[in-house]
Write a protein that holds these residues in place. Structure first.
Motif, PDB file in Angstrom:
ATOM      1  N   VAL A  11       0.837  -1.196   0.000  1.00 36.71           N
ATOM      2  CA  VAL A  11       0.000   0.000   0.000  1.00 36.71           C
ATOM      3  C   VAL A  11       0.873   1.247   0.000  1.00 36.71           C
ATOM      4  CG1 VAL A  11      -1.696   1.332   1.317  1.00 36.71           C
ATOM      5  CG2 VAL A  11      -1.983  -1.145   1.066  1.00 36.71           C
ATOM      6  N   GLU A  12       1.916   1.257   0.799  1.00 35.88           N
ATOM      7  CA  GLU A  12       2.817   2.414   0.849  1.00 35.88           C
ATOM      8  C   GLU A  12       3.481   2.655  -0.507  1.00 35.88           C
ATOM      9  OE1 GLU A  12       5.509   1.967   4.157  1.00 35.88           O
ATOM     10  OE2 GLU A  12       3.865   1.986   5.610  1.00 35.88           O
ATOM     11  N   ARG A  13       3.867   1.573  -1.180  1.00 35.59           N
ATOM     12  CA  ARG A  13       4.497   1.696  -2.499  1.00 35.59           C
ATOM     13  C   ARG A  13       3.510   2.281  -3.521  1.00 35.59           C
ATOM     14  NH1 ARG A  13       5.744  -3.118  -2.954  1.00 35.59           N
ATOM     15  NH2 ARG A  13       4.274  -3.827  -4.504  1.00 35.59           N
ATOM     16  N   ILE A  14       2.274   1.805  -3.497  1.00 36.78           N
ATOM     17  CA  ILE A  14       1.242   2.311  -4.412  1.00 36.78           C
ATOM     18  C   ILE A  14       0.982   3.793  -4.158  1.00 36.78           C
ATOM     19  CG2 ILE A  14      -1.226   2.184  -4.967  1.00 36.78           C
ATOM     20  CD1 ILE A  14      -0.999  -0.883  -4.486  1.00 36.78           C
ATOM     21  N   LEU A  15       0.842   4.163  -2.892  1.00 36.91           N
ATOM     22  CA  LEU A  15       0.591   5.565  -2.560  1.00 36.91           C
ATOM     23  C   LEU A  15       1.776   6.456  -2.937  1.00 36.91           C
ATOM     24  CD1 LEU A  15      -1.294   5.180   0.842  1.00 36.91           C
ATOM     25  CD2 LEU A  15      -2.260   5.771  -1.391  1.00 36.91           C
TER      26      LEU A  15
ATOM     27  N   ARG B  28       3.868   5.869  -5.459  1.00 41.14           N
ATOM     28  CA  ARG B  28       3.820   6.004  -6.926  1.00 41.14           C
ATOM     29  C   ARG B  28       2.730   6.985  -7.337  1.00 41.14           C
ATOM     30  NH1 ARG B  28       4.272   0.199  -7.503  1.00 41.14           N
ATOM     31  NH2 ARG B  28       2.066   0.174  -7.996  1.00 41.14           N
ATOM     32  N   LEU B  29       1.593   6.894  -6.686  1.00 36.88           N
ATOM     33  CA  LEU B  29       0.487   7.801  -6.989  1.00 36.88           C
ATOM     34  C   LEU B  29       0.889   9.238  -6.700  1.00 36.88           C
ATOM     35  CD1 LEU B  29      -2.437   8.206  -7.861  1.00 36.88           C
ATOM     36  CD2 LEU B  29      -3.115   7.810  -5.488  1.00 36.88           C
ATOM     37  N   SER B  30       1.493   9.474  -5.558  1.00 40.53           N
ATOM     38  CA  SER B  30       1.930  10.822  -5.190  1.00 40.53           C
ATOM     39  C   SER B  30       2.939  11.365  -6.194  1.00 40.53           C
ATOM     40  CB  SER B  30       2.530  10.800  -3.785  1.00 40.53           C
ATOM     41  OG  SER B  30       3.016  12.068  -3.443  1.00 40.53           O
TER      42      SER B  30
ATOM     43  N   MET C 274       1.871  15.133 -14.296  1.00 36.88           N
ATOM     44  CA  MET C 274       0.898  14.369 -15.077  1.00 36.88           C
ATOM     45  C   MET C 274       1.085  14.569 -16.583  1.00 36.88           C
ATOM     46  SD  MET C 274      -2.508  14.739 -12.675  1.00 36.88           S
ATOM     47  CE  MET C 274      -2.736  16.450 -13.076  1.00 36.88           C
ATOM     48  N   SER C 275       2.307  14.883 -17.003  1.00 35.53           N
ATOM     49  CA  SER C 275       2.581  15.152 -18.418  1.00 35.53           C
ATOM     50  C   SER C 275       2.126  14.021 -19.327  1.00 35.53           C
ATOM     51  CB  SER C 275       4.073  15.407 -18.641  1.00 35.53           C
ATOM     52  OG  SER C 275       4.485  16.563 -17.965  1.00 35.53           O
ATOM     53  N   GLU C 276       2.379  12.800 -18.910  1.00 40.21           N
ATOM     54  CA  GLU C 276       2.012  11.645 -19.738  1.00 40.21           C
ATOM     55  C   GLU C 276       0.514  11.604 -20.011  1.00 40.21           C
ATOM     56  OE1 GLU C 276       1.743   6.843 -19.184  1.00 40.21           O
ATOM     57  OE2 GLU C 276       3.441   7.869 -18.238  1.00 40.21           O
ATOM     58  N   VAL C 277      -0.298  11.736 -18.980  1.00 35.11           N
ATOM     59  CA  VAL C 277      -1.747  11.679 -19.162  1.00 35.11           C
ATOM     60  C   VAL C 277      -2.251  12.941 -19.861  1.00 35.11           C
ATOM     61  CG1 VAL C 277      -2.483  12.607 -16.920  1.00 35.11           C
ATOM     62  CG2 VAL C 277      -3.906  10.927 -18.094  1.00 35.11           C
ATOM     63  N   MET C 278      -1.630  14.081 -19.606  1.00 31.06           N
ATOM     64  CA  MET C 278      -2.028  15.309 -20.295  1.00 31.06           C
ATOM     65  C   MET C 278      -1.768  15.193 -21.798  1.00 31.06           C
ATOM     66  SD  MET C 278      -3.467  17.299 -18.248  1.00 31.06           S
ATOM     67  CE  MET C 278      -3.707  17.474 -16.508  1.00 31.06           C
ATOM     68  N   ASN C 279      -0.665  14.560 -22.172  1.00 31.76           N
ATOM     69  CA  ASN C 279      -0.373  14.338 -23.593  1.00 31.76           C
ATOM     70  C   ASN C 279      -1.444  13.447 -24.217  1.00 31.76           C
ATOM     71  OD1 ASN C 279       1.048  14.355 -26.068  1.00 31.76           O
ATOM     72  ND2 ASN C 279       2.069  12.452 -25.512  1.00 31.76           N
ATOM     73  N   GLU C 280      -1.820  12.376 -23.522  1.00 34.30           N
ATOM     74  CA  GLU C 280      -2.867  11.482 -24.037  1.00 34.30           C
ATOM     75  C   GLU C 280      -4.196  12.217 -24.185  1.00 34.30           C
ATOM     76  OE1 GLU C 280      -3.300   7.544 -22.340  1.00 34.30           O
ATOM     77  OE2 GLU C 280      -1.255   7.690 -21.558  1.00 34.30           O
ATOM     78  N   ILE C 281      -4.543  13.026 -23.205  1.00 42.49           N
ATOM     79  CA  ILE C 281      -5.784  13.812 -23.285  1.00 42.49           C
ATOM     80  C   ILE C 281      -5.714  14.755 -24.480  1.00 42.49           C
ATOM     81  CG2 ILE C 281      -7.122  15.625 -22.142  1.00 42.49           C
ATOM     82  CD1 ILE C 281      -6.371  14.210 -19.456  1.00 42.49           C
TER      83      ILE C 281
ATOM     84  N   ALA D 194     -12.266  11.046 -18.921  1.00 42.00           N
ATOM     85  CA  ALA D 194     -12.445  10.228 -17.718  1.00 42.00           C
ATOM     86  C   ALA D 194     -11.849   8.835 -17.918  1.00 42.00           C
ATOM     87  CB  ALA D 194     -13.928  10.129 -17.358  1.00 42.00           C
ATOM     88  N   ALA D 195     -12.059   8.248 -19.083  1.00 38.45           N
ATOM     89  CA  ALA D 195     -11.521   6.911 -19.362  1.00 38.45           C
ATOM     90  C   ALA D 195      -9.993   6.932 -19.406  1.00 38.45           C
ATOM     91  CB  ALA D 195     -12.086   6.378 -20.681  1.00 38.45           C
ATOM     92  N   ILE D 196      -9.430   7.967 -20.005  1.00 34.90           N
ATOM     93  CA  ILE D 196      -7.968   8.089 -20.076  1.00 34.90           C
ATOM     94  C   ILE D 196      -7.376   8.210 -18.676  1.00 34.90           C
ATOM     95  CG2 ILE D 196      -6.085   9.657 -20.763  1.00 34.90           C
ATOM     96  CD1 ILE D 196      -7.793  10.246 -23.321  1.00 34.90           C
ATOM     97  N   VAL D 197      -7.968   9.064 -17.845  1.00 36.58           N
ATOM     98  CA  VAL D 197      -7.465   9.262 -16.482  1.00 36.58           C
ATOM     99  C   VAL D 197      -7.630   7.982 -15.663  1.00 36.58           C
ATOM    100  CG1 VAL D 197      -7.826  10.532 -14.325  1.00 36.58           C
ATOM    101  CG2 VAL D 197      -7.786  11.761 -16.508  1.00 36.58           C
ATOM    102  N   GLU D 198      -8.770   7.332 -15.810  1.00 37.35           N
ATOM    103  CA  GLU D 198      -9.010   6.088 -15.083  1.00 37.35           C
ATOM    104  C   GLU D 198      -7.975   5.028 -15.449  1.00 37.35           C
ATOM    105  OE1 GLU D 198     -12.598   2.908 -15.117  1.00 37.35           O
ATOM    106  OE2 GLU D 198     -13.187   4.995 -14.721  1.00 37.35           O
ATOM    107  N   GLU D 199      -7.719   4.877 -16.739  1.00 33.04           N
ATOM    108  CA  GLU D 199      -6.732   3.887 -17.182  1.00 33.04           C
ATOM    109  C   GLU D 199      -5.337   4.251 -16.679  1.00 33.04           C
ATOM    110  OE1 GLU D 199      -4.790   2.353 -21.369  1.00 33.04           O
ATOM    111  OE2 GLU D 199      -6.926   2.861 -21.352  1.00 33.04           O
ATOM    112  N   TRP D 200      -5.012   5.541 -16.711  1.00 35.63           N
ATOM    113  CA  TRP D 200      -3.704   6.007 -16.236  1.00 35.63           C
ATOM    114  C   TRP D 200      -3.539   5.687 -14.749  1.00 35.63           C
ATOM    115  CZ3 TRP D 200      -2.730  10.598 -13.161  1.00 35.63           C
ATOM    116  CH2 TRP D 200      -1.389  10.959 -13.092  1.00 35.63           C
ATOM    117  N   LEU D 201      -4.576   5.964 -13.958  1.00 30.55           N
ATOM    118  CA  LEU D 201      -4.502   5.668 -12.528  1.00 30.55           C
ATOM    119  C   LEU D 201      -4.389   4.163 -12.274  1.00 30.55           C
ATOM    120  CD1 LEU D 201      -7.111   8.246 -11.185  1.00 30.55           C
ATOM    121  CD2 LEU D 201      -4.619   8.302 -10.834  1.00 30.55           C
ATOM    122  N   GLU D 202      -5.136   3.368 -13.034  1.00 35.85           N
ATOM    123  CA  GLU D 202      -5.041   1.920 -12.892  1.00 35.85           C
ATOM    124  C   GLU D 202      -3.628   1.429 -13.192  1.00 35.85           C
ATOM    125  OE1 GLU D 202      -8.065   0.283 -15.435  1.00 35.85           O
ATOM    126  OE2 GLU D 202      -9.676   0.808 -14.037  1.00 35.85           O
TER     127      GLU D 202
END
Length: 166
Positions: A11-15, A17-19, A25-32, A153-161
């Motif tokens: 859980v600590e590792r996931i949090l 990475r998320l942080s 968020m350049s990667e997801v912004m590029n996809e958007i 929303a789908a792009i962000v959801e997939e990125w977070l997953e």
């Protein structure tokens, strides 16, 4: 007050990475941005605004003006001869960064196409003619549609997953 303390390495590792991912968020912004550009070009080809309404047709007066000048006439709105030879639909650019995405065009006439303009809104030419010579209806091509919202929303959801699953 109740305090819950997590001492779980996974859980600590996931949090962590998320942080780290949320700080850039350049990667997801590029996809958007890619998706928004794709949808904008598609709407442009379809002649519809982001809200799905059809653009006003090219006026008979405009078509006649092209014909008088000996120019090829494309009756679709926002298609046809322009000052620099580059069609508006191929002038889109996008930029992105850690917390933004931008889509636009640098064509000087694009704002008039997006928002419209009344006859004479920009004054007169040297011969006293109105600029523009007639009313130009708004033909919005930039904006976010309902489908764009779903795609984002789908792009962000997939990125977070992907962040959580790594």
């Amino acid at each position: 007050m109740i305090t819950v303390e997590l001492e779980d390495a996974d859980v600590e590792r996931i949090l962590a990475r998320l942080s780290a991912s949320l700080s850039d968020m350049s990667e997801v912004m590029n996809e958007i941005g890619e998706q928004l550009e794709f949808e904008t070009v598609k709407r442009f080809e379809d002649g519809v605004a982001p809200d799905g309404t059809s653009w006003a047709p090219k006026s008979p007066t405009t078509i006649a003006a092209y014909e008088r000048r000996g120019q090829t006439v494309d009756v679709r709105p926002l298609f046809g001869p322009n000052v620099d030879g580059q069609p508006l639909r191929s002038s889109f650019f996008r930029d992105y960064g850690p917390d933004f995405v931008e889509l636009g065009t640098n064509k000087i006439y694009s704002a008039v196409m997006q928002f419209g303009a009344a006859k004479g809104a920009f004054g007169t030419d040297a011969r006293g003619g109105s600029i523009p010579w007639g009313n130009i209806p708004a033909r919005p091509f930039l904006g976010i549609s309902d489908q764009d919202r779903l795609n984002i929303a789908a792009i962000v959801e997939e990125w977070l997953e992907d962040i959580v699953e790594d």
